[in-house]
Design an enzyme around this catalytic site. Structure first.
Site, PDB file in Angstrom:
ATOM      1  N   SER A  55     -20.871  32.470   1.170  1.00 15.93           N
ATOM      2  CA  SER A  55     -22.082  31.728   0.806  1.00 15.93           C
ATOM      3  C   SER A  55     -22.918  32.624  -0.077  1.00 15.93           C
ATOM      4  CB  SER A  55     -22.918  31.353   2.036  1.00 15.93           C
ATOM      5  OG  SER A  55     -22.373  30.253   2.695  1.00 15.93           O
ATOM      6  N   HIS A  68     -21.340  27.412  -1.016  1.00 18.76           N
ATOM      7  CA  HIS A  68     -20.662  27.723   0.248  1.00 18.76           C
ATOM      8  C   HIS A  68     -19.204  27.330   0.065  1.00 18.76           C
ATOM      9  CE1 HIS A  68     -20.295  28.822   4.408  1.00 18.76           C
ATOM     10  NE2 HIS A  68     -19.496  27.774   4.555  1.00 18.76           N
ATOM     11  N   CYS A  83     -35.056  23.796 -13.705  1.00 22.62           N
ATOM     12  CA  CYS A  83     -36.331  23.195 -14.092  1.00 22.62           C
ATOM     13  C   CYS A  83     -36.543  23.418 -15.589  1.00 22.62           C
ATOM     14  CB  CYS A  83     -37.475  23.835 -13.318  1.00 22.62           C
ATOM     15  SG  CYS A  83     -37.341  23.576 -11.542  1.00 22.62           S
TER      16      CYS A  83
END
Length: 126
Positions: A55, A68, A83
């Site tokens: 992970s 994961h 973003c």
């Protein structure tokens, strides 16, 4: 309506056990995917599970990439959240597909942080 970010949820199937179980290789592929997409990597952390699995998260100025793995199933679950308009999460996903040599990929995009632009009159009515 404008979105603050784009979040791609991707599932990679048919990957090789040795790739998905190698913490350094998974880390390298994830960091390079962020760079390939034009992101600015800030830091990253990965953990190797026993008996198998990895992970990790790559923190980018534009948000993050997380993974994961289930090497025994040849499967990896990945989130690519960006973003702004500078970084395209699909470029990172395409790189990951090649890096993990996935035989099948299922992915979908979710817009995050929907901003509903209203007129000054509508704002005053609220």
């Amino acid at each position: 309506m404008k979105a603050l970010g784009r979040h791609v949820l991707a599932e990679f199937y048919g990957c090789e056990f040795d790739t998905l179980n190698d913490i350094k290789l998974v880390e390298k592929i994830m960091v390079n995917a962020a760079l390939e997409a034009g992101a600015e990597v800030r830091e990253f952390v990965f953990h190797k599970f026993s008996p198998q699995g990895v992970s990790g998260v790559v923190v980018i100025s534009e948000s993050h990439l997380a993974i994961h793995t289930w090497p025994e199933l040849g499967y990896a679950a990945v989130d690519v959240f960006t973003c702004g308009d500078k970084v395209d999460p699909w470029e990172a996903c395409n790189y990951l597909t090649r890096g993990f040599r996935a035989k099948r990929v299922l992915a979908k995009e979710q817009k995050r942080g929907l901003i509903f632009e209203t007129s000054p009159q509508a704002a005053q009515a609220v």
